[in-house]
Design a protein around this motif. Structure first.
Motif, PDB file in Angstrom:
ATOM      1  N   ARG A 260       0.845  -1.188   0.000  1.00  0.00           N
ATOM      2  CA  ARG A 260       0.000   0.000   0.000  1.00  0.00           C
ATOM      3  C   ARG A 260       0.884   1.243   0.000  1.00  0.00           C
ATOM      4  NH1 ARG A 260      -5.690  -0.538   2.951  1.00  0.00           N
ATOM      5  NH2 ARG A 260      -6.228  -2.609   2.195  1.00  0.00           N
ATOM      6  N   ILE A 261       0.348   2.316  -0.550  1.00  0.00           N
ATOM      7  CA  ILE A 261       1.074   3.573  -0.649  1.00  0.00           C
ATOM      8  C   ILE A 261       1.425   4.093   0.749  1.00  0.00           C
ATOM      9  CG2 ILE A 261      -0.970   5.067  -0.679  1.00  0.00           C
ATOM     10  CD1 ILE A 261       0.499   6.659  -2.943  1.00  0.00           C
ATOM     11  N   THR A 262       2.585   4.721   0.860  1.00  0.00           N
ATOM     12  CA  THR A 262       3.040   5.312   2.114  1.00  0.00           C
ATOM     13  C   THR A 262       3.478   6.751   1.860  1.00  0.00           C
ATOM     14  OG1 THR A 262       5.367   4.699   1.831  1.00  0.00           O
ATOM     15  CG2 THR A 262       3.916   3.067   2.902  1.00  0.00           C
ATOM     16  N   ASN A 263       3.648   7.519   2.928  1.00  0.00           N
ATOM     17  CA  ASN A 263       4.122   8.899   2.805  1.00  0.00           C
ATOM     18  C   ASN A 263       5.472   8.967   2.083  1.00  0.00           C
ATOM     19  OD1 ASN A 263       1.885   9.952   4.101  1.00  0.00           O
ATOM     20  ND2 ASN A 263       2.859   9.945   6.107  1.00  0.00           N
ATOM     21  N   GLU A 264       6.328   7.980   2.306  1.00  0.00           N
ATOM     22  CA  GLU A 264       7.658   7.968   1.702  1.00  0.00           C
ATOM     23  C   GLU A 264       7.606   7.859   0.180  1.00  0.00           C
ATOM     24  OE1 GLU A 264       6.824   5.842   4.396  1.00  0.00           O
ATOM     25  OE2 GLU A 264       7.608   7.398   5.724  1.00  0.00           O
ATOM     26  N   ASP A 265       6.478   7.404  -0.356  1.00  0.00           N
ATOM     27  CA  ASP A 265       6.369   7.217  -1.805  1.00  0.00           C
ATOM     28  C   ASP A 265       6.359   8.529  -2.576  1.00  0.00           C
ATOM     29  OD1 ASP A 265       6.417   4.498  -1.436  1.00  0.00           O
ATOM     30  OD2 ASP A 265       4.237   4.300  -1.401  1.00  0.00           O
ATOM     31  N   TYR A 266       6.141   9.632  -1.888  1.00  0.00           N
ATOM     32  CA  TYR A 266       6.221  10.948  -2.533  1.00  0.00           C
ATOM     33  C   TYR A 266       7.607  11.141  -3.146  1.00  0.00           C
ATOM     34  CZ  TYR A 266       5.917  16.031  -3.138  1.00  0.00           C
ATOM     35  OH  TYR A 266       5.912  17.304  -3.669  1.00  0.00           O
TER      36      TYR A 266
ATOM     37  N   GLU B 257       2.627  17.799   1.586  1.00  0.00           N
ATOM     38  CA  GLU B 257       1.560  17.826   2.587  1.00  0.00           C
ATOM     39  C   GLU B 257       0.261  17.252   2.026  1.00  0.00           C
ATOM     40  OE1 GLU B 257      -1.062  21.077   5.094  1.00  0.00           O
ATOM     41  OE2 GLU B 257       0.928  21.655   4.380  1.00  0.00           O
ATOM     42  N   SER B 258      -0.124  17.632   0.813  1.00  0.00           N
ATOM     43  CA  SER B 258      -1.364  17.109   0.234  1.00  0.00           C
ATOM     44  C   SER B 258      -1.221  15.623  -0.104  1.00  0.00           C
ATOM     45  CB  SER B 258      -1.807  17.917  -0.977  1.00  0.00           C
ATOM     46  OG  SER B 258      -0.828  17.909  -1.981  1.00  0.00           O
ATOM     47  N   PHE B 259      -0.028  15.197  -0.492  1.00  0.00           N
ATOM     48  CA  PHE B 259       0.229  13.774  -0.741  1.00  0.00           C
ATOM     49  C   PHE B 259       0.025  12.991   0.558  1.00  0.00           C
ATOM     50  CE2 PHE B 259       2.869  10.000  -1.122  1.00  0.00           C
ATOM     51  CZ  PHE B 259       2.655   9.574  -2.419  1.00  0.00           C
ATOM     52  N   GLU B 260       0.562  13.499   1.642  1.00  0.00           N
ATOM     53  CA  GLU B 260       0.428  12.821   2.933  1.00  0.00           C
ATOM     54  C   GLU B 260      -1.033  12.785   3.390  1.00  0.00           C
ATOM     55  OE1 GLU B 260       3.323  14.795   5.411  1.00  0.00           O
ATOM     56  OE2 GLU B 260       4.969  13.675   4.481  1.00  0.00           O
ATOM     57  N   THR B 261      -1.808  13.814   3.072  1.00  0.00           N
ATOM     58  CA  THR B 261      -3.243  13.804   3.376  1.00  0.00           C
ATOM     59  C   THR B 261      -3.926  12.696   2.583  1.00  0.00           C
ATOM     60  OG1 THR B 261      -3.275  16.160   3.888  1.00  0.00           O
ATOM     61  CG2 THR B 261      -5.387  15.144   3.306  1.00  0.00           C
ATOM     62  N   TYR B 262      -3.576  12.582   1.309  1.00  0.00           N
ATOM     63  CA  TYR B 262      -4.121  11.514   0.462  1.00  0.00           C
ATOM     64  C   TYR B 262      -3.818  10.145   1.074  1.00  0.00           C
ATOM     65  CZ  TYR B 262      -4.711   8.424  -3.566  1.00  0.00           C
ATOM     66  OH  TYR B 262      -5.088   7.402  -4.396  1.00  0.00           O
TER      67      TYR B 262
END
Length: 152
Positions: free
Chosen positions: A18-24, A44-49
């Motif tokens: 599953r996607i994680t914050n680090e994937d940004y 920040e918006s990526f982490e919200t997603y």
């Protein structure tokens, strides 16, 4: 009735998760840009997603042995008012890095998400695609059904 499918093995050292914050910083947006226009996405918006992921909104990634994303896709599970509140799985934004096309990464993501939809009680799994991608999806056991319409 949908039947679970065996998922082709990933190349050695590759992982599906599953996607994680680090994937940004690991190429999630770079791979999606090979599919469509992504636009500006702040960290920040990526982490919200990522924080809004749930059992009904699941984004997965496939990473190479260096941890860089080479595939990404999303499954949305919709509960219907029809068919006794049945569920439908919507596969969205299937993107594979150009360097990995033909390696069955897209097939692995589709089969994984289809199986996940089945496990969650979906009676069908649907997706929209460009005409040029129909052959790929047909190889993955999807078939034409209806017509896509849009309002923009």
């Amino acid at each position: 009735m949908l039947v679970e499918q065996s998922i082709p093995p990933l190349p050695e050292g590759f992982t599906l998760q599953r996607i994680t914050n680090e994937d940004y910083d690991k190429g999630a947006l770079r791979v999606l840009e090979q599919l469509t226009v992504v636009g500006e996405v702040s960290k920040e918006s990526f982490e919200t997603y990522v924080s809004e992921q749930s059992d009904k909104h699941i984004t997965i990634t496939i990473k190479d042995p260096n941890g860089e994303i080479v595939g990404i896709s999303t499954l949305l599970i919709e509960t219907k008012l029809i068919h006794g509140f049945s569920k439908v799985g919507h596969v969205e934004d299937v993107a594979v890095d150009k360097s990995m096309r033909g390696s069955k990464i897209g097939l692995s993501m589709l089969k994984y998400l289809t199986n996940l939809a089945i496990e969650n009680g979906c009676y069908k799994v649907i997706l929209d695609c460009d005409e040029k991608n129909v052959g790929f999806y047909e190889k993955c056991r999807f078939s034409r059904a209806g017509v896509e319409m849009q309002y923009r």
